[in-house]
Scaffold this motif. Structure first.
Motif, PDB file in Angstrom:
ATOM      1  N   GLU A  25       0.817  -1.220   0.000  1.00  0.00           N
ATOM      2  CA  GLU A  25       0.000   0.000   0.000  1.00  0.00           C
ATOM      3  C   GLU A  25       0.851   1.271   0.000  1.00  0.00           C
ATOM      4  OE1 GLU A  25      -2.880   2.332  -0.707  1.00  0.00           O
ATOM      5  OE2 GLU A  25      -2.946   0.184  -1.094  1.00  0.00           O
ATOM      6  N   SER A  26       2.132   1.172   0.274  1.00  0.00           N
ATOM      7  CA  SER A  26       2.947   2.378   0.136  1.00  0.00           C
ATOM      8  C   SER A  26       4.293   2.013  -0.478  1.00  0.00           C
ATOM      9  CB  SER A  26       3.159   3.048   1.498  1.00  0.00           C
ATOM     10  OG  SER A  26       4.150   2.383   2.219  1.00  0.00           O
ATOM     11  N   TYR A  27       4.934   3.047  -1.031  1.00  0.00           N
ATOM     12  CA  TYR A  27       6.299   2.905  -1.491  1.00  0.00           C
ATOM     13  C   TYR A  27       6.439   1.821  -2.548  1.00  0.00           C
ATOM     14  CZ  TYR A  27      11.316   3.576  -0.687  1.00  0.00           C
ATOM     15  OH  TYR A  27      12.635   3.877  -0.816  1.00  0.00           O
ATOM     16  N   ALA A  28       5.506   1.809  -3.491  1.00  0.00           N
ATOM     17  CA  ALA A  28       5.595   0.848  -4.593  1.00  0.00           C
ATOM     18  C   ALA A  28       4.992   1.479  -5.842  1.00  0.00           C
ATOM     19  CB  ALA A  28       4.861  -0.433  -4.243  1.00  0.00           C
ATOM     20  N   PHE A  29       5.505   1.059  -6.993  1.00  0.00           N
ATOM     21  CA  PHE A  29       4.974   1.542  -8.260  1.00  0.00           C
ATOM     22  C   PHE A  29       3.637   0.857  -8.548  1.00  0.00           C
ATOM     23  CE2 PHE A  29       9.364   2.716  -8.449  1.00  0.00           C
ATOM     24  CZ  PHE A  29       9.352   3.915  -9.154  1.00  0.00           C
ATOM     25  N   ALA A  30       2.870   1.450  -9.468  1.00  0.00           N
ATOM     26  CA  ALA A  30       1.520   0.950  -9.751  1.00  0.00           C
ATOM     27  C   ALA A  30       1.558  -0.362 -10.523  1.00  0.00           C
ATOM     28  CB  ALA A  30       0.754   1.991 -10.558  1.00  0.00           C
ATOM     29  N   LEU A  31       0.708  -1.292 -10.114  1.00  0.00           N
ATOM     30  CA  LEU A  31       0.379  -2.417 -10.997  1.00  0.00           C
ATOM     31  C   LEU A  31      -0.630  -1.917 -12.022  1.00  0.00           C
ATOM     32  CD1 LEU A  31      -0.109  -5.456  -8.592  1.00  0.00           C
ATOM     33  CD2 LEU A  31       1.614  -5.238 -10.386  1.00  0.00           C
ATOM     34  N   THR A  32      -1.645  -1.215 -11.498  1.00  0.00           N
ATOM     35  CA  THR A  32      -2.622  -0.524 -12.348  1.00  0.00           C
ATOM     36  C   THR A  32      -2.984   0.771 -11.628  1.00  0.00           C
ATOM     37  OG1 THR A  32      -4.501  -1.555 -11.239  1.00  0.00           O
ATOM     38  CG2 THR A  32      -3.678  -2.679 -13.199  1.00  0.00           C
ATOM     39  N   SER A  33      -3.353   1.774 -12.396  1.00  0.00           N
ATOM     40  CA  SER A  33      -3.859   2.992 -11.756  1.00  0.00           C
ATOM     41  C   SER A  33      -4.788   3.691 -12.734  1.00  0.00           C
ATOM     42  CB  SER A  33      -2.724   3.926 -11.339  1.00  0.00           C
ATOM     43  OG  SER A  33      -2.110   4.496 -12.475  1.00  0.00           O
ATOM     44  N   ALA A  34      -5.630   4.556 -12.160  1.00  0.00           N
ATOM     45  CA  ALA A  34      -6.547   5.327 -13.007  1.00  0.00           C
ATOM     46  C   ALA A  34      -6.677   6.727 -12.439  1.00  0.00           C
ATOM     47  CB  ALA A  34      -7.911   4.658 -13.066  1.00  0.00           C
ATOM     48  N   ALA A  35      -6.538   7.708 -13.315  1.00  0.00           N
ATOM     49  CA  ALA A  35      -6.829   9.099 -12.973  1.00  0.00           C
ATOM     50  C   ALA A  35      -8.154   9.430 -13.637  1.00  0.00           C
ATOM     51  CB  ALA A  35      -5.733  10.014 -13.513  1.00  0.00           C
ATOM     52  N   VAL A  36      -9.152   9.824 -12.839  1.00  0.00           N
ATOM     53  CA  VAL A  36     -10.439  10.155 -13.446  1.00  0.00           C
ATOM     54  C   VAL A  36     -10.940  11.492 -12.905  1.00  0.00           C
ATOM     55  CG1 VAL A  36     -11.017   7.690 -13.607  1.00  0.00           C
ATOM     56  CG2 VAL A  36     -12.026   9.072 -11.808  1.00  0.00           C
ATOM     57  N   ALA A  37     -11.725  12.171 -13.727  1.00  0.00           N
ATOM     58  CA  ALA A  37     -12.376  13.420 -13.324  1.00  0.00           C
ATOM     59  C   ALA A  37     -13.724  13.476 -14.037  1.00  0.00           C
ATOM     60  CB  ALA A  37     -11.511  14.618 -13.708  1.00  0.00           C
ATOM     61  N   LEU A  38     -14.735  13.954 -13.310  1.00  0.00           N
ATOM     62  CA  LEU A  38     -16.104  13.894 -13.837  1.00  0.00           C
ATOM     63  C   LEU A  38     -16.795  15.242 -13.741  1.00  0.00           C
ATOM     64  CD1 LEU A  38     -17.416  10.633 -12.107  1.00  0.00           C
ATOM     65  CD2 LEU A  38     -16.813  10.907 -14.518  1.00  0.00           C
ATOM     66  N   GLU A  39     -17.618  15.543 -14.750  1.00  0.00           N
ATOM     67  CA  GLU A  39     -18.589  16.635 -14.627  1.00  0.00           C
ATOM     68  C   GLU A  39     -19.962  15.998 -14.734  1.00  0.00           C
ATOM     69  OE1 GLU A  39     -18.052  20.180 -17.075  1.00  0.00           O
ATOM     70  OE2 GLU A  39     -15.905  19.744 -17.070  1.00  0.00           O
ATOM     71  N   THR A  40     -20.884  16.485 -13.885  1.00  0.00           N
ATOM     72  CA  THR A  40     -22.215  15.885 -13.881  1.00  0.00           C
ATOM     73  C   THR A  40     -23.281  16.980 -13.894  1.00  0.00           C
ATOM     74  OG1 THR A  40     -22.119  15.821 -11.486  1.00  0.00           O
ATOM     75  CG2 THR A  40     -21.531  13.797 -12.615  1.00  0.00           C
ATOM     76  N   SER A  41     -24.460  16.600 -14.346  1.00  0.00           N
ATOM     77  CA  SER A  41     -25.629  17.476 -14.263  1.00  0.00           C
ATOM     78  C   SER A  41     -26.765  16.591 -13.776  1.00  0.00           C
ATOM     79  CB  SER A  41     -25.927  18.066 -15.639  1.00  0.00           C
ATOM     80  OG  SER A  41     -27.132  18.793 -15.569  1.00  0.00           O
ATOM     81  N   GLY A  42     -27.296  16.906 -12.590  1.00  0.00           N
ATOM     82  CA  GLY A  42     -28.258  15.988 -11.979  1.00  0.00           C
ATOM     83  C   GLY A  42     -27.573  14.660 -11.759  1.00  0.00           C
ATOM     84  N   ASP A  43     -28.200  13.587 -12.203  1.00  0.00           N
ATOM     85  CA  ASP A  43     -27.553  12.284 -12.010  1.00  0.00           C
ATOM     86  C   ASP A  43     -26.876  11.784 -13.292  1.00  0.00           C
ATOM     87  OD1 ASP A  43     -29.718  11.636 -13.520  1.00  0.00           O
ATOM     88  OD2 ASP A  43     -30.473  10.055 -12.187  1.00  0.00           O
ATOM     89  N   ARG A  44     -26.672  12.699 -14.252  1.00  0.00           N
ATOM     90  CA  ARG A  44     -26.050  12.287 -15.527  1.00  0.00           C
ATOM     91  C   ARG A  44     -24.621  12.811 -15.649  1.00  0.00           C
ATOM     92  NH1 ARG A  44     -29.523   8.527 -17.967  1.00  0.00           N
ATOM     93  NH2 ARG A  44     -31.324   8.865 -16.657  1.00  0.00           N
ATOM     94  N   ILE A  45     -23.783  12.037 -16.285  1.00  0.00           N
ATOM     95  CA  ILE A  45     -22.402  12.479 -16.552  1.00  0.00           C
ATOM     96  C   ILE A  45     -22.405  13.342 -17.812  1.00  0.00           C
ATOM     97  CG2 ILE A  45     -20.095  11.687 -17.175  1.00  0.00           C
ATOM     98  CD1 ILE A  45     -20.761   9.122 -15.603  1.00  0.00           C
ATOM     99  N   THR A  46     -21.827  14.530 -17.698  1.00  0.00           N
ATOM    100  CA  THR A  46     -21.755  15.392 -18.892  1.00  0.00           C
ATOM    101  C   THR A  46     -20.347  15.374 -19.514  1.00  0.00           C
ATOM    102  OG1 THR A  46     -21.358  17.269 -17.437  1.00  0.00           O
ATOM    103  CG2 THR A  46     -23.621  16.920 -18.174  1.00  0.00           C
ATOM    104  N   ALA A  47     -19.347  15.045 -18.720  1.00  0.00           N
ATOM    105  CA  ALA A  47     -17.989  14.918 -19.274  1.00  0.00           C
ATOM    106  C   ALA A  47     -17.175  14.012 -18.357  1.00  0.00           C
ATOM    107  CB  ALA A  47     -17.318  16.273 -19.391  1.00  0.00           C
ATOM    108  N   ALA A  48     -16.328  13.202 -18.958  1.00  0.00           N
ATOM    109  CA  ALA A  48     -15.465  12.305 -18.174  1.00  0.00           C
ATOM    110  C   ALA A  48     -14.060  12.361 -18.730  1.00  0.00           C
ATOM    111  CB  ALA A  48     -15.997  10.878 -18.238  1.00  0.00           C
ATOM    112  N   ARG A  49     -13.101  12.275 -17.821  1.00  0.00           N
ATOM    113  CA  ARG A  49     -11.695  12.204 -18.233  1.00  0.00           C
ATOM    114  C   ARG A  49     -11.092  10.979 -17.554  1.00  0.00           C
ATOM    115  NH1 ARG A  49      -9.476  17.558 -18.793  1.00  0.00           N
ATOM    116  NH2 ARG A  49     -11.150  19.009 -19.226  1.00  0.00           N
TER     117      ARG A  49
END
Ligand SMILES: Cc1cc2nc3c(=O)[nH]c(=O)nc-3n(C[C@H](O)[C@H](O)[C@H](O)COP(=O)(O)OP(=O)(O)OC[C@H]3O[C@@H](n4cnc5c(N)ncnc54)[C@H](O)[C@@H]3O)c2cc1C
Ligand code: SF4
Length: 332
Positions: A239-263
């Motif tokens: 859990e610390s001091y190790a490189f990623a096996l897998t990783s994800a960077a995500v960012a979201l924009e939403t309107s109500g309960d809908r996604i309007t943009a995803a990164r």
């Protein structure tokens, strides 16, 4: 012990001039946390070091205006702990705080982090080692392709190299469409972070789209509403001091309960920071549920090709994306 000469200029222009005067064997050095390692392993053998740490004003963190601006020498730990970055762009803060250790982050710079070289074990075995490596010695072959490839890439690999791009910070920057400012003998220029990294193809020793003598001076990130709803989710053996096996960077924009943009950008699975645009598009207009999140995860890993021992990364990577989306969506 290999001999090298050393300069410690006080301006960016003087640094570029010192590098140009020294010729092909020169290297910039910032925190030294990667470069010294590689020198001790005899993989990097610079004839001249241009230490950039005496350059004044190159360690700023600027959060006003329409863009975030991180000067190249800003320590990783300072950017990770900056209150505006923590509050409004958790994906950036987390990508840094989940990298390396606190001591390393205090020394290491956000500019140097972009140019760290692969952690492929065969590459790091050194020039006197028993294993061929096209990245270390062009044309010598690749021991990883038929060897222990548990940590290697499932996306972007070639018949000549399947080494993973190791950095966490460049993955978060890729999701946020960051740009890198560089200064070189031909002057200043700006390039999108995605253009900084090359696919290995048949020239895996060429990793970055930088001209000889170009130094990174700053990283700029356009401000986005999606920053608040963002996260960097990293799966590793410890859990610390190790490189990623897998990783994800995500960012979201939403309107109500809908996604309007995803990164969405992936780390630990590809030979360069990997933007998952098809997965982003597939989420727009939909509600985020565990099912749609996992669907996006599988779309992000579409096209992945397993080697001998790394096939687990394909499902793990998809689930890392799905979990990251659910974490980001809970943020306000
Ligand atoms: C044990 C260990 C664990 C680690 N774990 C992680 C991890 O989990 N995730 C992660 O992302 N990283 C990890 N790292 C890597 C660490 O983050 C990098 O070593 C660090 O970010 C490099 O920054 P630096 O300033 O020390 O670069 P340096 O070592 O000084 O330089 C690195 C490279 O960049 C070049 N360079 C430096 N600054 C500039 C500049 N301004 N312009 C042009 N070229 C430049 C140098 O010539 C060199 O090639 C780990 C490192 C170690 C040793
Ligand atoms: S995967 Fe790339 S870095 Fe690793 S041994 Fe093969 S050529 Fe070298």
């Amino acid at each position: 012990m290999r001999r090298f000469t050393y300069a410690r200029p006080e301006t960016p222009d003087a640094a570029v001039a010192a590098f140009a005067a020294a010729g092909a064997g020169a290297r910039y050095i910032a925190g030294g946390t990667t470069l010294f390692d590689l020198m001790k392993l005899n993989i990097e053998q610079p004839g001249h070091l241009v230490d950039v740490t005496a350059i004044r004003g190159l360690d700023g963190i600027h959060t006003g205006g329409r863009r975030l601006r991180f000067e190249a020498l800003a320590p990783m730990s300072a950017v990770a702990a900056h209150p505006v970055v923590l509050r409004d762009y958790p994906v950036l803060a987390e990508s840094l705080s989940k990298a390396a250790s606190q001591q390393l982050r205090n020394m290491a710079t956000v500019g140097g982090n972009l140019l760290q070289r692969t952690r492929c074990l065969y590459f790091r075995n050194g020039p006197a080692g028993a294993y061929p490596c096209n990245k270390r010695e062009p044309g010598s072959g690749c021991a990883a392709l038929e060897g222990l490839d548990r940590g290697q890439a499932v996306l972007g690999q070639s018949a000549h190299c399947n080494a993973v791009s190791p950095g966490d910070w460049p993955v978060a920057l890729t999701a946020l469409d960051a740009e890198v400012e560089v200064l070189g003998p031909a002057g200043r220029r700006t390039l999108p972070i995605e253009r900084l990294y090359r696919l290995p193809g048949d020239t895996p020793h060429l990793e970055f789209n930088l001209q000889p003598g170009e130094m990174i001076t700053a990283i700029v990130v356009p401000k986005t509403r999606a920053g608040r709803r963002s996260t960097y989710h990293k799966i590793r053996d410890r859990e610390s001091y190790a490189f990623a096996l897998t990783s994800a960077a995500v960012a979201l924009e939403t309107s109500g309960d809908r996604i309007t943009a995803a990164r969405i950008a992936l780390g630990g699975v590809a030979t360069r920071p990997w933007r998952a645009t098809a997965a982003e598009t597939g989420l727009v207009g939909r509600r985020l549920t565990p099912e749609t999140a996992l669907e996006a995860g599988h779309a992000a890993l579409a096209g992945a090709v397993a080697g001998r021992h790394n096939g687990f990364k394909i499902e793990l990577g998809a689930r890392t994306v799905a979990d990251a989306l659910m974490i980001a969506a809970r943020r306000i």
